[in-house]
Scaffold this active site. Structure first.
Site, PDB file in Angstrom:
ATOM      1  N   ASP A 118      18.553  54.795 -10.534  1.00 47.06           N
ATOM      2  CA  ASP A 118      19.157  53.549 -10.990  1.00 47.06           C
ATOM      3  C   ASP A 118      18.305  52.377 -10.507  1.00 47.06           C
ATOM      4  O   ASP A 118      18.562  51.770  -9.473  1.00 47.06           O
ATOM      5  CB  ASP A 118      20.588  53.437 -10.456  1.00 47.06           C
ATOM      6  CG  ASP A 118      21.406  52.415 -11.231  1.00 47.06           C
ATOM      7  OD1 ASP A 118      20.959  51.983 -12.309  1.00 47.06           O
ATOM      8  OD2 ASP A 118      22.495  52.056 -10.771  1.00 47.06           O
ATOM      9  N   TYR A 226       8.356  60.084 -13.539  1.00 43.81           N
ATOM     10  CA  TYR A 226       9.031  61.154 -14.273  1.00 43.81           C
ATOM     11  C   TYR A 226       8.379  61.539 -15.604  1.00 43.81           C
ATOM     12  O   TYR A 226       8.848  62.454 -16.276  1.00 43.81           O
ATOM     13  CB  TYR A 226      10.492  60.786 -14.526  1.00 43.81           C
ATOM     14  CG  TYR A 226      10.702  59.426 -15.183  1.00 43.81           C
ATOM     15  CD1 TYR A 226      10.394  59.214 -16.520  1.00 43.81           C
ATOM     16  CD2 TYR A 226      11.233  58.367 -14.454  1.00 43.81           C
ATOM     17  CE1 TYR A 226      10.581  57.982 -17.126  1.00 43.81           C
ATOM     18  CE2 TYR A 226      11.431  57.136 -15.047  1.00 43.81           C
ATOM     19  CZ  TYR A 226      11.115  56.950 -16.373  1.00 43.81           C
ATOM     20  OH  TYR A 226      11.302  55.724 -16.964  1.00 43.81           O
ATOM     21  N   LYS A 313      25.460  60.824 -17.597  1.00 45.46           N
ATOM     22  CA  LYS A 313      25.827  59.759 -16.659  1.00 45.46           C
ATOM     23  C   LYS A 313      26.973  60.226 -15.755  1.00 45.46           C
ATOM     24  O   LYS A 313      27.974  60.779 -16.232  1.00 45.46           O
ATOM     25  CB  LYS A 313      26.243  58.494 -17.419  1.00 45.46           C
ATOM     26  CG  LYS A 313      25.173  57.932 -18.351  1.00 45.46           C
ATOM     27  CD  LYS A 313      23.961  57.447 -17.586  1.00 45.46           C
ATOM     28  CE  LYS A 313      24.198  56.132 -16.911  1.00 45.46           C
ATOM     29  NZ  LYS A 313      24.271  54.983 -17.823  1.00 45.46           N
ATOM     30  N   CYS A 407      45.492  33.038  15.748  1.00 48.26           N
ATOM     31  CA  CYS A 407      44.072  33.385  15.731  1.00 48.26           C
ATOM     32  C   CYS A 407      43.820  34.569  16.656  1.00 48.26           C
ATOM     33  O   CYS A 407      44.210  34.526  17.833  1.00 48.26           O
ATOM     34  CB  CYS A 407      43.230  32.193  16.176  1.00 48.26           C
ATOM     35  SG  CYS A 407      41.461  32.576  16.329  1.00 48.26           S
ATOM     36  N   CYS A 410      41.342  32.982  19.722  1.00 49.69           N
ATOM     37  CA  CYS A 410      41.777  31.962  20.677  1.00 49.69           C
ATOM     38  C   CYS A 410      43.295  31.832  20.775  1.00 49.69           C
ATOM     39  O   CYS A 410      43.798  31.120  21.649  1.00 49.69           O
ATOM     40  CB  CYS A 410      41.161  30.613  20.323  1.00 49.69           C
ATOM     41  SG  CYS A 410      41.781  29.900  18.779  1.00 49.69           S
ATOM     42  N   CYS A 431      37.217  27.614  19.497  1.00 52.09           N
ATOM     43  CA  CYS A 431      37.332  29.007  19.064  1.00 52.09           C
ATOM     44  C   CYS A 431      35.920  29.598  18.983  1.00 52.09           C
ATOM     45  O   CYS A 431      35.114  29.184  18.138  1.00 52.09           O
ATOM     46  CB  CYS A 431      38.043  29.072  17.710  1.00 52.09           C
ATOM     47  SG  CYS A 431      38.315  30.741  17.095  1.00 52.09           S
TER      48      CYS A 431
END
Length: 671
Positions: A118, A226, A313, A407, A410, A431
């Protein structure tokens, strides 16, 4: 040393380095250490620098690429690059094999199975054992000549080894970006707040079309081959020709196999449907080809594809794994992001352990409970994505995952802005993840471009107390830096040099680096060109700021709030004292006009007079606006060579004028 001996040493070094490159990049079996390889390369670089008369464009030293490029020209393919017919069904592959036997009147047919990588297709032309041209697939009839970029891919031989190759031949393959290089590249782009590549295929295609071969070399492309085409091929079968190509130095997949029965083909599909997940590169299927070149010729082609080959695929990858726990992480703007921490599962070539849940609304809509079995997908996605829950396997006593209300760093109570999904920690200046995040942002390449300070060093600098805010960077000393465990003598000197160089960064990037909420790179440019210096920016009322193009009330309010904080004004003043640029240059001021005021442009194609980024800059400097897609609101398409056919068609459909470089430059007074 006499000149003959020097020339012999250069030749010997080139051959030895090419052998090591082949062992490392093609055979995946390094024969020397990185240190020893670097010594060989350095010696060759020194000799070539001292003796430029023996320069060779195929020398290993040129694999890094040049910074100079004139864009791409197009060239026709000697043989059209056709597409393959696709199927998603094993039964349809079996039907294809049946049609082959009927068309060949019952002749025995050997099939070659191989991986469908790919990436992006490439055609290489070799003459007398040397690479002379590389062309992308393009429209199948012609493509872009990307020889300089392809020369930087170390798994591609610039001159062939062994013997027996035709004087002239074409070999086709797929340029790919391995998963490790893809993840590294996207990590870099995420850190720099640049758009992420959706998948390795897009990244490979985009990289191959960069105008800077040095950047192509840095990204780490690879290639698998290939198909061999030519008048005097060594063998009568596809498989044997590819084994010959392998002996010449080309990277040919070990998955390429001869299959002599319907059962063998079905077994090949079943094997690789699972085994492909362990490959180092992305694959999206398998290809089955008739092995005999004579039979290929007899079967022929349709207008679009060969009758002697078909692509199978794979289905999009999906995995089911258990949720271990949900963590809540704090970003530099204070946004709390929930992250699903998973039992490790292999998906699209990488081990997935974490996936973002984005926000509280997503958790609620998926109805995620503790210890749930979650469906994870990565097919074509930038990052792993949670797509569903296997509720049948849910424990009866499992409780819903609850979003935090404080939070996690903090402990501050979270707030939620009106009309937004995100919860935010309001403790901006106390913080630690927010402070470290702003430091990481400040040093980024598109901001202040301070090399050597990444995520870990940023955290170490903060934890050690050496840097409490971005302005502290300019007070760092060599002695302080070398106290950190991760930094040695050379790294410390590099950081100090980069900090010194960052004082020259232009004003617009300084604005972007400050981490003003909602002020991204483009907005920072608009602001810098309008306000001209930091003092005016800090004193402007919201109404005046909102009148700047693309700013608007929300961004204007954010700027006012940012500079209302004494800590931010103090940081700005300390940055100014450190010598950081706090005003726009006079050169920029002199080039600003309103010649393109109110006009919207889309840029497409490859240019010769300026780069795409330079044209975007010229449009903005002259009052215009850049957009990425054509719509009724587009005033002009600035088109270079190789403009995309889809954009050409859309511009014609909407009646949008298409102008070339010379016309545009006349519009802004540059003859």
């Amino acid at each position: 040393m006499d000149t003959e001996k020097i020339h012999d040493e250069i030749t010997r070094l080139r051959r030895e380095i090419e052998r090591h490159n082949h062992s490392y990049y093609v055979d995946n079996a390094p024969t020397v250490s990185d240190h020893d390889f670097d010594i060989l390369m350095k010696r060759l670089e020194e000799l070539e620098k001292e003796h430029p008369e023996w320069d060779d464009p195929d020398s290993p030293t040129h694999r890094v690429g040049s910074d100079l490029s004139k864009g791409f020209v197009q060239a026709p393919h000697i043989h059209p690059m056709l597409s393959l017919g696709n199927t998603y069904s094993v039964g349809e592959v079996d039907e294809f094999l049946g049609r082959l036997r009927d068309s060949l009147n019952g002749q025995p047919v050997t099939i070659v199975g191989e991986m469908k990588f790919d990436g992006t297709s490439i055609s290489l032309i070799y003459e007398h054992g040397r690479l002379v041209r590389a062309v992308t697939r393009g429209d199948g009839e012609k493509g872009d000549v990307v020889t300089d970029n392809v020369r930087t891919i170390r798994s591609i031989p610039l001159h062939l080894q062994g013997e027996g190759w035709p004087e002239s031949f074409e070999i086709r393959g797929e340029i790919v970006l391995p998963w490790k290089a893809f993840d590294r590249l996207n990590s870099e782009r995420e850190f720099q707040e640049e758009p992420l590549f959706a998948n390795p295929r897009n990244a490979a295609a985009g990289t191959l079309k960069l105008l800077n071969p040095a950047e192509v070399a840095r990204r780490g492309l690879d290639a698998y081959f290939y198909y061999l085409i030519g008048d005097n091929l060594p063998c009568d079968t596809h498989y044997e020709n590819m084994q010959q190509a392998r002996s010449w130095g080309f990277k040919v997949s070990d998955a390429m196999t001869r299959l002599n029965s319907l059962e063998a083909v079905d077994a090949y599909i079943n094997h690789w449907d699972k085994a492909r997940k362990e490959l180092p590169v992305a694959t999206d299927g398998l290809v089955f080809k008739v092995d005999s070149l004579r039979q290929q010729l007899n079967l022929g082609t349709t207008a679009k594809s060969p009758r002697w080959a078909i692509a199978y695929k794979f289905q999009a990858e999906r995995a089911l794994t258990r949720l271990r726990f949900v963590s809540f992480e704090v970003g530099r703007t204070g946004v709390i992001t929930p992250v699903a921490n998973l039992e490790p599962v292999l998906l699209s070539g990488t081990i997935v352990k974490r996936a973002s849940l984005h926000n509280a609304d997503i958790i609620q809509s998926l109805d995620i409970h503790q210890d749930d079995m979650l469906y994870v997908e990565k097919g074509g996605e930038i990052i792993p994505k949670i797509t569903g829950v296997d509720t049948d396997s849910r424990r009866p006593d499992a409780t819903p995952v609850e979003f935090v209300d404080r939070c996690p760093s903090c402990g501050s109570p979270l707030t939620r802005l009106e009309g937004e999904a995100a919860w935010v920690c309001p403790n901006k200046y106390g913080c630690s993840p927010q402070i470290i995040g702003r430091l990481e942002h400040f040093v980024g390449r598109r901001m202040m471009n301070i090399d050597g300070i990444g995520e870990e060093i940023s955290a170490d600098l903060f934890a050690s107390g050496l840097v409490k805010d971005i302005a502290d960077l300019y007070s760092l000393t060599y002695e302080q830096l070398t106290t950190l465990e991760r930094l040695g003598h050379k790294s410390a000197l590099n950081i100090l040099h980069s900090i010194d160089e960052s004082r020259k960064v232009p004003f617009e990037r300084v604005i972007y680096a400050l981490s003003i909420p909602y002020v991204g790179e483009t907005i920072a440019k608009k602001i810098a060109r309008s306000v001209r210096d930091i003092d005016r920016l800090m004193s402007m009322p919201a109404g005046e700021l909102a009148s700047i193009e693309n700013v608007g009330p929300r961004i204007a309010d954010s700027i006012v709030e940012f500079f209302a904080e004494p800590v931010n004004r103090s940081i700005v003043e300390r940055l100014r004292q450190a010598g950081v640029t706090m005003s726009a240059s006079e050169d920029t001021a002199g080039t600003q006009t309103d010649l393109l005021n109110g006009k919207t442009f889309v840029i497409s194609g490859v240019f010769t007079r300026h780069s795409r980024d330079q044209y975007k800059e010229l449009i903005e400097l002259n009052g215009g606006k850049n957009t990425g897609s054509i719509s009724k609101k587009t005033d002009f398409v600035l088109a270079g060579d190789n403009m995309g056919p889809a954009k050409l068609e859309k511009a014609a459909k909407l009646g949008v004028p298409i102008i070339d470089e010379d016309t545009f430059l006349r519009m802004i007074g540059q003859e």
